[in-house]
Design an enzyme around this catalytic site. Structure first.
Site, short mmCIF file in Angstrom:
data_model
loop_
_atom_site.label_atom_id
_atom_site.label_comp_id
_atom_site.label_asym_id
_atom_site.label_seq_id
_atom_site.Cartn_x
_atom_site.Cartn_y
_atom_site.Cartn_z
N HIS A 251 -4.62 6.76 -14.41
CA HIS A 251 -3.71 7.53 -13.40
C HIS A 251 -4.22 8.90 -13.25
CE1 HIS A 251 0.15 4.91 -13.89
NE2 HIS A 251 -0.77 4.59 -13.08
N HIS A 264 -6.65 1.43 -7.82
CA HIS A 264 -5.86 1.52 -8.98
C HIS A 264 -6.48 0.47 -10.24
CE1 HIS A 264 -2.36 1.57 -11.57
NE2 HIS A 264 -2.52 0.26 -11.66
N1 LIG Z 1 5.86 -2.52 -9.36
C1 LIG Z 1 5.06 -2.84 -10.33
O1 LIG Z 1 5.28 -3.06 -11.35
C2 LIG Z 1 3.33 -2.06 -9.87
C3 LIG Z 1 2.52 -2.68 -10.86
C4 LIG Z 1 1.14 -2.22 -10.50
C5 LIG Z 1 1.03 -1.73 -9.18
N2 LIG Z 1 1.91 -1.34 -8.42
C6 LIG Z 1 1.94 -0.66 -7.32
O2 LIG Z 1 1.02 -1.58 -6.37
C7 LIG Z 1 0.54 -0.95 -5.19
C8 LIG Z 1 -0.92 -1.14 -5.18
O3 LIG Z 1 -0.87 -2.73 -4.83
P1 LIG Z 1 -1.97 -3.39 -3.81
O4 LIG Z 1 -3.32 -3.07 -4.89
O5 LIG Z 1 -1.62 -4.74 -4.04
O6 LIG Z 1 -2.32 -2.63 -2.74
P2 LIG Z 1 -1.90 -2.40 -1.08
O7 LIG Z 1 -0.65 -3.32 -1.00
O8 LIG Z 1 -2.07 -1.40 -0.54
O9 LIG Z 1 -2.91 -3.76 -0.64
C9 LIG Z 1 -4.34 -3.47 -0.61
C10 LIG Z 1 -4.75 -3.74 0.81
O10 LIG Z 1 -5.04 -5.13 0.87
C11 LIG Z 1 -4.50 -5.53 2.30
N3 LIG Z 1 -4.11 -6.99 1.93
C12 LIG Z 1 -3.23 -7.40 1.17
N4 LIG Z 1 -3.36 -8.73 1.10
C13 LIG Z 1 -4.23 -9.20 1.95
C14 LIG Z 1 -4.69 -10.44 2.26
N5 LIG Z 1 -4.38 -11.45 1.60
N6 LIG Z 1 -5.91 -10.45 3.08
C15 LIG Z 1 -6.34 -9.47 3.64
N7 LIG Z 1 -6.13 -8.07 3.52
C16 LIG Z 1 -4.91 -7.87 2.61
C17 LIG Z 1 -3.64 -4.62 2.48
O11 LIG Z 1 -3.10 -4.42 3.72
C18 LIG Z 1 -3.91 -3.14 2.09
O12 LIG Z 1 -4.74 -2.91 2.92
C19 LIG Z 1 0.57 0.65 -5.83
O13 LIG Z 1 1.30 1.29 -4.91
C20 LIG Z 1 1.28 0.45 -7.01
O14 LIG Z 1 1.75 1.86 -7.45
C21 LIG Z 1 3.42 -1.53 -8.91
#
Ligand SMILES: NC(=O)c1ccc[n+]([C@@H]2O[C@H](COP(=O)([O-])OP(=O)(O)OC[C@H]3O[C@@H](n4cnc5c(N)ncnc54)[C@H](O)[C@@H]3O)[C@@H](O)[C@H]2O)c1
Length: 359
Positions: A251, A264
């Site tokens: 972080h 991340h």
């Molecule tokens: N709740 C929890 O326990 C927890 C744990 C870890 C991370 N998080 C959170 O998760 C978030 C990050 O999630 P992420 O890495 O999934 O990012 P994200 O949701 O931003 O997705 C990443 C990118 O991929 C694209 N995308 C998603 N699925 C796709 C697919 N199948 N095909 C093409 N494009 C696709 C999205 O539009 C975006 O541009 C952060 O906000 C973080 O704080 C939460």
């Protein structure tokens, strides 16, 4: 289609995780998790054009609508939560409405938070489409949004009714997003399952190639581990904190590099290697295990050192702000070697700084 079903054992809030290729089209499997007659799908601008119609097709008999957010972390805002509330109001959503989160962690965290708030809590389904969301954010019930003052500052624990993991959606995920998800998978082996770590070492090439059967196995093993931890320690009173291995370092790096510069998972990859190095310096873990961790992450396309020019003192200052710290002392998840992690209160700052400086 072969479907793996796992259970998140939380008593009367227990729920299934279904894993399979093509599950979005298989409404027979997930439709039963929707109890009422109304549903709102929350997705983002990249995911909706690819997959939204498949969900709609499975919702015959359910009055539903969809809201599509801009892609990316900036969308995880209170403003967009208000937009979801407006869409729920327009739908006439009652207490038995279901919110369906179709997308990555951004959509899942935001939609889950809206579900926790609407009429003091309605059902929601997680349909994760990034590797990170499949193995981490969709399971466990942590929901929330960001404020200008910081990430995830507003949120709630609210467990989904089901998690529907369609591994075929990974085919469209950009390579960098995909690889960053692999770092979180490595974390599970590193902190809790030495056999899984060894399995990852022997299947790294298949995972890089998005081989379907290797992926299904890696996702199932990761989800099984997370589900177990969540069932034993839902509110992070103890064991669940170990899932933050590499995250305090990560972080700090993410914030210091400027959000978006490092994904991340990439920041966590570097953070895990730093935590492993620190643990070895403190005599808590074999240095050779740290080497294995760095080699595996590198093979999976992940960075293992901070970007050139990162200021160690700035990182340390950010680490001091971490939520896990108690009474001004740095409390970190450290490592005992492959398969074992521990929370260590009051870690010596000079040693941390030396590791951050790469010295
Ligand atoms: N709740 C929890 O326990 C927890 C744990 C870890 C991370 N998080 C959170 O998760 C978030 C990050 O999630 P992420 O890495 O999934 O990012 P994200 O949701 O931003 O997705 C990443 C990118 O991929 C694209 N995308 C998603 N699925 C796709 C697919 N199948 N095909 C093409 N494009 C696709 C999205 O539009 C975006 O541009 C952060 O906000 C973080 O704080 C939460």
């Amino acid at each position: 289609m072969s479907i793996v079903e796992l259970d998140v054992a939380l008593g009367d809030r227990r729920y299934p995780i279904w894993i399979g290729a093509g599950l979005l089209d298989d409404a027979q499997t997930w439709r039963g998790a929707i109890r009422g007659k109304q549903a709102l799908i929350v997705s983002d601008e990249h995911v909706a054009p690819l997959y939204l119609e498949r969900i709609r097709a499975g919702l015959a008999g359910v009055t539903h609508d969809a809201i599509v957010l801009g892609a990316g972390e900036a969308s995880k805002s209170l403003e967009n939560v208000a937009g979801v509330f407006d869409a729920l109001a327009a739908l006439g959503a009652n207490r038995d409405a279901t919110i369906i989160a179709l997308g990555g962690g951004v959509v899942g965290d935001l939609a889950g938070f809206a579900a926790a708030c609407w009429m003091r809590g309605v059902d929601f389904l997680q349909m994760p489409t990034t590797l990170l969301a499949m193995v981490d954010s969709s399971v466990g019930g942590k929901t929330g949004v960001n404020l200008a003052a910081g990430k995830n500052l507003v949120g709630a624990f609210h467990q989904p009714r089901a998690v529907v993991i369609d591994t075929a959606t990974l085919a469209t995920l950009p390579v960098r997003e995909y690889a960053a998800g692999l770092a979180e998978i490595v974390k599970y082996g590193a902190i809790g399952d030495a056999d899984f770590f060894a399995w990852l070492e022997s299947h790294a090439d298949e995972l890089n190639a998005r081989d379907a059967s290797a992926l299904a196995e890696a996702i199932a093993r990761s989800c099984r581990q997370k589900a177990g931890v969540v069932a034993r320690d839902e509110r992070e009173q103890g064991e669940r904190a170990l899932l933050n291995f590499g995250h305090t370092f990560g972080h700090a790096l993410e914030a210091e590099a400027g959000y978006g510069a490092l994904l991340h998972g990439e920041a966590v990859s570097i953070g895990m290697v730093q935590a492993a190095t620190l643990s070895a310096r403190l005599g808590r873990a074999p240095a050779a295990d740290g080497e294995r961790l760095a080699v595996l992450l590198t093979r999976l396309g992940q960075p293992i050192a901070p970007p050139r020019g990162t200021d160690p003192d700035a990182l340390l200052a950010r680490m001091r702000l971490d939520k896990k710290n108690l009474s001004g002392r740095l409390r970190l998840v450290l490592w005992k070697g492959i398969g074992k992690a521990e929370v260590v209160p009051d870690v010596d700052e000079a040693t941390i700084r030396a590791v951050l400086a790469g010295a």
